[in-house]
Design an enzyme around this catalytic site. Structure first.
Site, PDB file in Angstrom:
ATOM      1  CG  HIS A 187      10.449  16.740 111.686  1.00  0.00           C
ATOM      2  ND1 HIS A 187       9.712  16.917 112.825  1.00  0.00           N
ATOM      3  CD2 HIS A 187      11.437  17.672 111.730  1.00  0.00           C
ATOM      4  CE1 HIS A 187      10.239  17.902 113.535  1.00  0.00           C
ATOM      5  NE2 HIS A 187      11.280  18.382 112.894  1.00  0.00           N
ATOM      6  CG  LEU A 188       7.955  10.604 106.973  1.00  0.00           C
ATOM      7  CD1 LEU A 188       9.388  10.095 106.892  1.00  0.00           C
ATOM      8  CD2 LEU A 188       7.039   9.453 107.398  1.00  0.00           C
TER       9      LEU A 188
END
Ligand code: SF4
Lengths: 297, 207
Positions: free
Chosen positions: B38-39
């Site tokens: 996600h990052l």
């Protein structure tokens, strides 16, 4: 001596491995009991999955939960055990071996470097807590696999004494209804009450190592355990957090004398996959595992 | 509580028919994506190594083992859901940017994910937490792995699954959120229980 150390490392590695696969007898009994008390379809859905998972884990000899945690050992070392000098290094080696053999998930991330060490050892990890038992020859070792989800509700706080036990309960209940829901209930709550933050926190973790349903040594302390358990169950969080008749494996409180001007509370939670195990190792390297009857290592 | 069988690629109409509390069995491709994935996509704006349009992700960090018979391939030993709430910060953008239809995880997610699910036709569903060997038994094959440099739990594992479930729907595409509804109930009951407990303590401990 090398031969002896190798044997010790191997024994500890097998102990570590087994703790990730098979839950202790008391937790298993409690899960069956709780499962029997649920009637809603949604609650049954969670228990059916847990019990099926545990069966498969035992027969395939695989970790019952993928998060095999940061590995923590709580050692009650007999002052006359012949293995005192070897133990710390033996535990580290055992972790590396168990990680490879089981396999365990790689969970140790070095702070600042932000790198996974890849073998579950690292700075001060495995975490080893020492206590010396005078005039004793045995090593009594508890292992606890501290998963991420179930460590997340953990907290400790120093209250003003006039906030009283009401403040202690508010703190515990708020943590449980906010973070506890995601920590794979049914939960075991470990609560420490003391004079400073780190003592309360440490006692809260030690409380998780007690057998399920065992009583606090103080009568009022035990009455409080029972009352908290009833009250948290009545909130209805249920297995998986989506509602049910019961939400707890139990509530264990441990205490230490406090300062007149402080009232510290600590909370640790264990999830349904409460991987705690206890081994007693005698000077001739024979052993027993009181938490896992019939275990073979 | 109705039961739905979904297969990737998943159609938006199918998603819109499903409600919180329903059960899903998923077949097709399921890809692990947790914190670092996600990052990387949302914050560091890297492009994903695979297309997730109409697909399904799993908030999970598995234990994989290198296959003995098939060099370069992996077998799943243990795979269970991780706490979905950790991904709340980036999930909205993740859904927007990927065109994903199903998120499988553990526990609830928040307002932003709820909005993105309603806007784009996506669901969040839970697999019973910790039931990792059970989940592994429902994986037919580990097809690929990407971003293994993130470490075993954080890498993107591309798996073929068959009747993966049951998954309990916790956020639907109508704006319903099962965990948030339940939390409101718990909080109300909590206050009542605390009042009773405090009364007991005042009495029993005389403080
Ligand atoms: S909370 Fe416990 S059962 Fe749930 S994923 Fe974490 S370690 Fe496993």
């Amino acid at each position: 001596m090398n031969d002896v150390k190798e044997k010790l490392v191997d024994l500890l590695a097998q102990f570590t491995r087994l703790s990730s696969i098979r839950l202790p007898d008391d937790v298993l009994r409690k899960l069956h009991e709780l499962s029997g008390s649920e009637t809603s379809e949604r609650a049954r859905f969670f228990y059916d999955a847990m019990l099926a998972d545990l069966d498969m884990a035992s027969s395939l000899m695989r970790p019952c939960c993928q998060d095999t945690g940061i590995i923590q050992y709580f050692v009650e070392a007999g002052s006359k055990s012949p293995y005192l000098d070897l133990l710390e290094d033996a535990l580290r080696q055992a972790v590396v071996l168990a990680t490879d053999r089981t396999p365990l998930r790689h969970n140790c991330v070095e702070v600042f470097d932000e790198k996974n060490t890849g073998d579950n050892t690292g700075t001060r990890i495995p975490w080893i807590d020492w206590q010396v038992i005078p005039d004793n020859q045995d090593l009594s070792i508890y292992i606890y696999l501290a998963g991420g989800g179930c460590s997340l509700p953990g907290a400790s706080k120093v209250l003003m004494p006039l906030e009283g036990y009401e403040g202690v309960l508010r703190f515990v209940f708020d943590q449980v209804t906010s973070y506890g829901i995601n920590a794979c209930p049914p939960l075991l709550l470990g609560i420490g009450i003391a004079g400073s933050a780190e003592v309360a926190a440490k006692l809260s973790k030690k409380a998780l190592l007690r057998p399920i349903g065992s009583a606090n040594g103080n009568e009022r302390g035990h009455a409080l355990e029972v009352k908290i358990e009833e009250a948290v169950n009545a909130i209805g969080i249920g297995p998986g957090g989506t509602g049910g008749a019961k939400s707890l494996l139990g509530v264990h409180v441990e205490q230490a004398g406090r300062h007149p001007a402080t009232l510290a509370v600590g909370l640790s939670t264990a999830c349904w996959a409460h991987r705690r195990a206890h081994i007693i190792i005698h000077p001739d390297l024979s052993w027993e595992m009181p938490t896992h009857q019939g275990a073979q290592l | 509580m109705s039961i739905h069988h979904l297969k990737t690629p998943i159609k938006e109409e199918e998603i819109r028919r499903i409600r919180t509390g329903d059960l899903i069995f998923l077949s097709g491709t399921l890809v692990t994506a947790r914190d670092d994935v996600h990052l990387r996509l949302v914050k560091q704006q890297d492009s994903l190594p695979i297309d997730l349009r109409d697909g399904a992700i799993f908030h999970a960090g598995p234990i994989m083992a290198a296959s003995k018979d098939r060099p370069g391939r992996y077998e799943v030993i243990s795979i269970g859901p991780t706490t979905s709430m950790r991904m709340e910060r980036y999930e909205k953008e993740f859904i927007e940017q990927t065109g994903l239809r199903l998120i499988v995880g553990k526990g609830g997610m928040g307002r932003r994910t709820e909005e993105a699910c309603a806007a784009h036709g996506c669901l969040h569903a839970v697999f019973p937490g910790g039931c990792a060997v059970l989940a592994a038994s429902l994986v037919r094959e580990v097809r690929e792995v990407h971003w293994l440099e993130l470490g075993m739990p954080e890498a993107m594992w591309v798996m073929e699954v068959e009747n993966f479930g049951p998954l309990l729907v916790s956020i639907d595409a109508q704006g319903n959120n099962l965990f948030e509804q339940q939390k409101a109930i718990y909080n109300e009951k909590k206050e009542a229980e605390l009042r009773a407990l405090n009364a007991y303590i005042g009495e029993a401990f005389r403080i």
